[in-house]
Design a protein around this motif. Structure first.
Motif, mmCIF file in Angstrom:
data_model
loop_
_atom_site.group_PDB
_atom_site.id
_atom_site.type_symbol
_atom_site.label_atom_id
_atom_site.label_comp_id
_atom_site.label_asym_id
_atom_site.label_seq_id
_atom_site.Cartn_x
_atom_site.Cartn_y
_atom_site.Cartn_z
ATOM 1 N N ARG A 14 53.281 40.970 38.927
ATOM 2 C CA ARG A 14 54.581 41.017 39.594
ATOM 3 C C ARG A 14 55.706 40.814 38.574
ATOM 4 N NH1 ARG A 14 55.640 40.635 44.803
ATOM 5 N NH2 ARG A 14 53.673 39.581 45.291
ATOM 6 N N GLY A 15 55.555 39.810 37.708
ATOM 7 C CA GLY A 15 56.566 39.552 36.691
ATOM 8 C C GLY A 15 56.683 40.679 35.686
ATOM 9 N N LEU A 69 52.355 51.863 30.746
ATOM 10 C CA LEU A 69 51.913 50.637 31.401
ATOM 11 C C LEU A 69 50.406 50.663 31.642
ATOM 12 C CD1 LEU A 69 52.600 47.967 32.859
ATOM 13 C CD2 LEU A 69 53.052 49.327 34.923
ATOM 14 N N THR A 70 49.743 49.607 31.194
ATOM 15 C CA THR A 70 48.292 49.447 31.373
ATOM 16 C C THR A 70 48.014 48.240 32.245
ATOM 17 O OG1 THR A 70 47.865 50.316 29.150
ATOM 18 C CG2 THR A 70 46.096 49.056 30.177
ATOM 19 N N THR A 71 47.087 48.378 33.197
ATOM 20 C CA THR A 71 46.513 47.216 33.859
ATOM 21 C C THR A 71 45.005 47.419 33.983
ATOM 22 O OG1 THR A 71 46.811 45.572 35.603
ATOM 23 C CG2 THR A 71 46.845 47.885 36.278
ATOM 24 N N LYS A 72 44.318 46.394 34.524
ATOM 25 C CA LYS A 72 42.855 46.392 34.434
ATOM 26 C C LYS A 72 42.209 45.894 35.719
ATOM 27 C CE LYS A 72 43.485 44.947 29.620
ATOM 28 N NZ LYS A 72 44.675 44.111 29.761
ATOM 29 N N LEU A 73 41.014 46.406 35.954
ATOM 30 C CA LEU A 73 40.180 46.079 37.116
ATOM 31 C C LEU A 73 39.308 44.878 36.782
ATOM 32 C CD1 LEU A 73 38.960 47.121 39.922
ATOM 33 C CD2 LEU A 73 37.237 48.249 38.486
ATOM 34 N N TRP A 74 39.381 43.819 37.616
ATOM 35 C CA TRP A 74 38.594 42.621 37.318
ATOM 36 C C TRP A 74 37.138 42.767 37.775
ATOM 37 C CZ3 TRP A 74 38.408 39.552 33.676
ATOM 38 C CH2 TRP A 74 37.695 38.357 33.733
ATOM 39 N N ASN A 75 36.300 41.864 37.286
ATOM 40 C CA ASN A 75 34.845 41.960 37.433
ATOM 41 C C ASN A 75 34.370 41.941 38.880
ATOM 42 O OD1 ASN A 75 35.056 41.758 34.687
ATOM 43 N ND2 ASN A 75 34.176 39.714 34.518
ATOM 44 N N ASP A 76 35.068 41.229 39.756
ATOM 45 C CA ASP A 76 34.599 41.110 41.139
ATOM 46 C C ASP A 76 35.057 42.272 42.019
ATOM 47 O OD1 ASP A 76 37.272 40.503 41.329
ATOM 48 O OD2 ASP A 76 37.007 38.585 42.359
ATOM 49 N N LEU A 105 43.295 48.622 42.681
ATOM 50 C CA LEU A 105 44.427 49.261 42.011
ATOM 51 C C LEU A 105 45.641 49.298 42.930
ATOM 52 C CD1 LEU A 105 45.782 50.671 39.693
ATOM 53 C CD2 LEU A 105 44.668 52.810 40.375
ATOM 54 N N ASP A 106 45.430 49.542 44.228
ATOM 55 C CA ASP A 106 46.566 49.512 45.157
ATOM 56 C C ASP A 106 47.262 48.148 45.126
ATOM 57 O OD1 ASP A 106 46.437 52.134 46.015
ATOM 58 O OD2 ASP A 106 45.243 51.675 47.807
ATOM 59 N N GLU A 107 46.477 47.072 45.047
ATOM 60 C CA GLU A 107 47.064 45.735 44.978
ATOM 61 C C GLU A 107 47.869 45.554 43.690
ATOM 62 O OE1 GLU A 107 43.750 43.060 45.505
ATOM 63 O OE2 GLU A 107 43.160 44.102 47.349
ATOM 64 N N SER A 108 47.323 46.042 42.586
ATOM 65 C CA SER A 108 48.048 45.950 41.315
ATOM 66 C C SER A 108 49.337 46.759 41.353
ATOM 67 C CB SER A 108 47.159 46.434 40.162
ATOM 68 O OG SER A 108 46.142 45.498 39.869
ATOM 69 N N ALA A 152 51.144 47.530 43.935
ATOM 70 C CA ALA A 152 52.118 46.858 44.795
ATOM 71 C C ALA A 152 52.818 45.732 44.047
ATOM 72 C CB ALA A 152 51.431 46.323 46.047
ATOM 73 N N LEU A 153 52.060 44.956 43.274
ATOM 74 C CA LEU A 153 52.654 43.875 42.499
ATOM 75 C C LEU A 153 53.566 44.413 41.402
ATOM 76 C CD1 LEU A 153 49.512 41.584 42.226
ATOM 77 C CD2 LEU A 153 51.637 40.991 43.401
ATOM 78 N N LEU A 154 53.145 45.482 40.755
ATOM 79 C CA LEU A 154 53.914 46.063 39.656
ATOM 80 C C LEU A 154 55.136 46.836 40.151
ATOM 81 C CD1 LEU A 154 50.861 47.359 37.614
ATOM 82 C CD2 LEU A 154 52.508 45.671 36.763
ATOM 83 N N GLY A 155 55.147 47.182 41.434
ATOM 84 C CA GLY A 155 56.243 47.978 41.968
ATOM 85 C C GLY A 155 56.199 49.416 41.492
ATOM 86 N N ARG A 156 54.979 49.942 41.325
ATOM 87 C CA ARG A 156 54.787 51.285 40.792
ATOM 88 C C ARG A 156 53.910 52.114 41.731
ATOM 89 N NH1 ARG A 156 56.369 52.618 35.140
ATOM 90 N NH2 ARG A 156 58.055 51.116 34.885
ATOM 91 N N ASP A 157 54.079 53.441 41.677
ATOM 92 C CA ASP A 157 53.204 54.350 42.414
ATOM 93 C C ASP A 157 51.969 54.713 41.596
ATOM 94 O OD1 ASP A 157 54.949 54.516 44.625
ATOM 95 O OD2 ASP A 157 56.136 56.053 43.597
#
Length: 264
Positions: free
Chosen positions: A52-53, A65-72, A81-84, A86-91
């Protein structure tokens, strides 16, 4: 600043800003200052709990912009990814990585298939992995015919992972170095300090310049706004072949600082 061409034809800045362990409440300030310093690649992850920050700090449109999928979430990648997003404010994000293979659960092939689908759906422009060793890479490539664009691994002068980096290069995968400064320990090494003193550079700049000269993408993290400009300016530091060889010689097979991907 150099861009690297990925195996899917897209480009990615070679030098980026990592955000691991920067709290959500502080990371927007760091990201904005990093963009002001010149960074155009920002790396986060679901498990960092700061997406979010990071999103709030993205004041420029031209940011990779890079983000990552956690182990669980290996069997639930689309929702993760949809949750990420939403937090990032990106499509969409530019790069989505499987954070660890987590071989004990043995769901990483399914996760990779899901990332291929997410790329096709336009939720991420490129897909890759993090902390995958050659045997993990072999499995996902053989199962899907799709090779990751990036493999982000622990890599610093005292743990150079040459076999994995060579595999990546042979398969057209960009090696991206996390913990590139050896969690700060390598900054004190007299071999690095002596090169820095001679060049009028900081130890951090010398190490980042080594990663860049090796052709790696590198994402140094700092929570200190005052260090951002210096880290970015590392791309202006030129190391001699003698300097590069001296740093190459620092490699230590026992130098791992993070978890072992085969058991984590």
């Amino acid at each position: 600043m150099t861009n690297l061409t990925l195996n899917d034809g897209r480009t990615m800045p070679q030098l980026g800003l990592g955000t691991y362990q920067i709290p959500d409440a502080q990371v927007a300030t760091i990201v904005r200052a990093g963009l002001d310093a010149g960074f155009r690649l920002i790396d986060t992850a679901a498990i960092y709990h700061n997406e979010r920050g990071v999103g709030e700090g993205l004041v420029h449109d031209e940011v990779f912009l890079t983000t990552k999928l956690w182990n669980d979430r290996h069997t639930d990648a689309a929702a993760a990814l949809d949750e990420s997003l939403a937090l990032l404010g990106r499509d969409e994000v530019d790069l989505y990585l499987i954070h660890w293979p987590h071989p004990a659960a043995d769901d990483y092939v399914a996760a990779w298939r899901a990332l291929v689908d997410l790329r096709e759906a336009g939720k991420t422009r490129s897909i890759g992995v993090s902390n995958f060793m050659p045997e993990h890479l072999d499995r996902i490539i053989q199962a899907t015919g799709v090779t990751p664009t990036v493999n982000q691994i622990e890599l610093h002068p005292t743990f150079q992972q040459r076999d994995c980096a060579a595999y990546n290069a042979d398969h057209g995968i960009v090696t991206q170095s996390w913990s590139p400064l050896g969690q700060g320990e390598t900054l004190k090494d007299e071999r690095i300090v002596s090169i820095a003193d001679r060049l009028g550079a900081t130890p951090a700049q010398v190490i980042i310049a080594w990663h860049l000269a090796k052709g790696f993408s590198v994402i140094p993290k700092t929570g200190n706004v005052d260090r951002l400009a210096g880290n970015y300016a590392a791309h202006e530091v030129t190391l001699s072949q003698e300097d590069l060889s001296a740093i190459d010689a620092m490699d230590d097979a026992a130098g791992r600082m993070g978890p072992d991907p085969d058991t984590f």
